[in-house]
Design a protein around this motif. Structure first.
Motif, PDB file in Angstrom:
ATOM      1  N   ARG A 342      33.932  46.831  36.463  1.00 35.70           N
ATOM      2  CA  ARG A 342      35.194  47.142  36.030  1.00 35.70           C
ATOM      3  C   ARG A 342      34.779  48.150  34.977  1.00 35.70           C
ATOM      4  O   ARG A 342      34.323  47.588  33.988  1.00 35.70           O
ATOM      5  CB  ARG A 342      36.323  46.410  36.019  1.00 35.70           C
ATOM      6  CG  ARG A 342      37.182  45.996  37.114  1.00 35.70           C
ATOM      7  CD  ARG A 342      38.412  45.061  36.705  1.00 35.70           C
ATOM      8  NE  ARG A 342      37.902  43.700  36.350  1.00 35.70           N
ATOM      9  CZ  ARG A 342      38.582  42.768  36.283  1.00 35.70           C
ATOM     10  NH1 ARG A 342      39.990  42.930  36.660  1.00 35.70           N
ATOM     11  NH2 ARG A 342      38.299  41.527  36.057  1.00 35.70           N
ATOM     12  N   SER A 370      37.073  48.662  39.863  1.00 33.77           N
ATOM     13  CA  SER A 370      38.145  49.795  39.306  1.00 33.77           C
ATOM     14  C   SER A 370      37.645  50.554  38.322  1.00 33.77           C
ATOM     15  O   SER A 370      36.658  50.051  37.542  1.00 33.77           O
ATOM     16  CB  SER A 370      39.386  49.060  38.863  1.00 33.77           C
ATOM     17  OG  SER A 370      39.305  48.047  37.734  1.00 33.77           O
ATOM     18  N   ASP A 397      39.964  44.866  44.111  1.00 34.38           N
ATOM     19  CA  ASP A 397      40.351  45.814  43.304  1.00 34.38           C
ATOM     20  C   ASP A 397      39.583  47.229  43.212  1.00 34.38           C
ATOM     21  O   ASP A 397      38.189  47.168  42.914  1.00 34.38           O
ATOM     22  CB  ASP A 397      40.258  45.145  42.040  1.00 34.38           C
ATOM     23  CG  ASP A 397      40.719  45.618  40.723  1.00 34.38           C
ATOM     24  OD1 ASP A 397      40.986  47.017  40.737  1.00 34.38           O
ATOM     25  OD2 ASP A 397      40.840  45.292  39.626  1.00 34.38           O
TER      26      ASP A 397
END
Length: 547
Positions: A342, A370, A397
């Motif tokens: 992320r 993400s 995600d």
């Protein structure tokens, strides 16, 4: 019966300033003592339980209360160590639950002789109490020589069986480090897990480096399975200060280097000083300033870690070049179960490179991708790869990647195959109603373990919100839907709330929703009839499961 801990501990914890985040665990010594008093009261005062089983004398109750609290703390602390990223709330609940459970067991047993009292401590938790030496409890603070001598005394006892030490949350000065040095050297051969995270906070650089050198030398030659050096301002100098310890490790299974200020040069030092990582299963490298060049160095460590199961390299300022290098290195890690990249700047090229590695992860259960600037092309490449792999995926995600409705059919086709999914995060994209409805449609069938869906900030209107809400509210395990920050009309919000009327706690807030937002030209109609017509049209969309 309640041990009365949760509320009391939350109050205690909030009163203690924490520079990074507020955690409910571990409780302070004062809180633990107060709980002992409450347990004693439960064993001696009149209640439905003491009326049924009888009460204990104050002396016997106090003795049992101390043992009950000890056992409950050990169980809860062992639980917390397995999920250190949490806020400790689950450990707090377990702590209170175990206290209540053992209070009832003691009352049922009734007054007992000395031998029976000594047998109270459960064999189940004796091992963690005997093998774990932890001084991280209570408020974050400096530790100086005199306190170090007293605190570390148990480690000097002949025949002690400590295999795990945690010095986190206590900042060692030079004199305290010198006290610790011979003690650690004397037990290093029995140690398996060492946690030195956040142990030099607030010290001048020169002193901190010398402290690190002392600890490194004392522990050199130990055969560790787990080493945690997180939350120390290491930089290249700090990494090299631990050089003696790092070079001597050949059996490491877990290495944590989070929030260490590790730059390109420091990352290269890590690569240089830890040449043997064949047994490494966990490598966490979160929140550093590694950049592309640093990622090239870390990718070398990853490439020679074929057994890696948990890799975290989030918030490390890695761009396209570094992202491609990491992705290519991850191609060799076919045992991966958890991947967290992320908050980097991978871009499309790195996303496509990553998709090639993802296609090989049969055992992947959690993937966090993400804020990687994947865009449609990168997101679709990853979705196609995951569709054919990771049959037991539980967490997906892909928030904040500029994914539009154009990519929605491919993303939806991937989600359709993930019947073990518990959490889906597609927040901060541009899926709009069309994308939201296509994804909602594939969630209709199965997905009985689904607990959380986040599609906030996706330009979703009434139609998409209604369909998504109608699908997820029926899932037996569902806990939270977040569709805030969209363009849902007031009527749409009311309709969604009505669907969740029996479970209002499962629906997130609409504080950031803008019922009048969005471009006028994108409106499909202004009347209620037009809105329903749009919904009907979109509901008939088929998800293309083929490329």
């Amino acid at each position: 019966m309640s041990a009365g801990f949760s509320e009391m501990d939350a109050t205690e914890s909030k009163s203690q300033p924490r520079p990074f985040s507020i955690k409910l665990w571990p409780p302070s010594q004062n809180t633990r003592q107060m709980l002992v008093v409450r347990v004693t009261d439960n064993l001696t005062t009149k209640s439905i339980f003491t009326q049924k089983y009888g009460s204990l004398s104050k002396e016997e109750a106090e003795e049992n209360a101390k043992k009950i609290e000890d056992v409950a703390f050990a169980i809860a602390n062992e639980h917390y160590e397995k999920e250190p990223d949490g806020d400790g709330s689950s450990a707090v609940q377990l702590y209170a639950k175990e206290c209540s459970k053992q209070i009832l067991e003691v009352l049922k047993r009734g007054p007992s002789g000395k031998e029976d009292k000594e047998a109270l401590v459960s064999e189940e938790v004796s091992a963690p109490r005997d093998t774990m030496f932890d001084i991280s409890k209570g408020a974050r603070s400096f530790i100086e020589a005199k306190e170090a001598e007293e605190t570390l005394e148990p480690l000097k006892e002949p025949g002690n069986s400590y295999t795990k030490i945690c010095f986190s949350n206590r900042s060692f000065g030079l004199e305290a480090a010198r006290v610790a040095e011979p003690i650690l050297a004397s037990i290093k051969n029995q140690l398996k897990e060492v946690d030195l995270s956040d142990f030099i906070a607030g010290r001048p650089e020169a002193e901190a480096l010398e402290v690190m050198n002392i600890f490194s030398t004392a522990l050199e030659g130990s055969i560790l399975k787990s080493l945690n050096l997180s939350n120390n301002a290491l930089g290249e100098k700090g990494v090299r200060a631990f050089g003696a310890l790092l070079r001597s490790q050949s059996c490491l299974e877990e290495l944590y280097l989070m929030n260490n200020g590790i730059s390109e040069e420091a990352a290269e030092a890590v690569c240089e000083l830890i040449p043997l990582t064949e047994q490494l299963r966990v490598l966490q490298f979160h929140n550093n300033m590694t950049g592309d060049k640093g990622a090239l160095a870390i990718s070398k460590v990853v490439k020679r870690s074929p057994l890696l199961e948990d890799f975290r390299c989030s918030s490390t300022r890695v761009g396209s070049e570094g992202g491609v290098a990491l992705s290519e290195a991850l191609d060799t890690c076919t045992h991966l179960k958890k991947l967290d990249l992320r908050d980097n700047m991978f871009g499309v090229e790195a996303g496509v490179a990553l998709s090639k590695a993802l296609s090989k992860y049969a055992g992947l259960t959690e993937v966090y991708l993400s804020y990687l600037n994947l865009e449609d092309e990168g997101a679709m490449a990853i979705a196609r790869a995951l569709k054919e792999s990771a049959p037991s995926l539980e967490v997906l995600d892909m928030a904040g990647n500029d994914i539009t409705a154009e990519a929605a059919p491919i993303v939806a086709a991937c989600i359709a195959e993930k019947q073990h999914l518990t959490k889906l995060n597609l927040a901060e994209n541009e899926l709009k109603d069309e994308g939201a409805i296509q994804i909602s449609k594939v969630l209709e069938e199965g997905h009985l373990q689904l607990k959380e869906v986040d599609m906030s900030i996706n330009s979703i209107r009434r139609a998409g919100a209604r369909v998504l809400a109608r699908v997820v509210v029926q899932k037996p395990e569902f806990k939270l839907l977040n569709i805030d920050g969209n363009f849902i009309s007031d009527e749409g919000v009311d309709e969604v709330k009505e669907m969740f009327e029996k479970f209002p706690d499962r629906l997130g807030s609409f504080d950031e929703n803008d019922p009048e937002g969005g471009d006028d030209e994108e409106e499909s109609g202004e009347g209620e009839g037009d809105e329903h017509e749009l919904e009907t049209k979109l509901e008939k969309l088929e998800v293309n499961k083929e490329e």
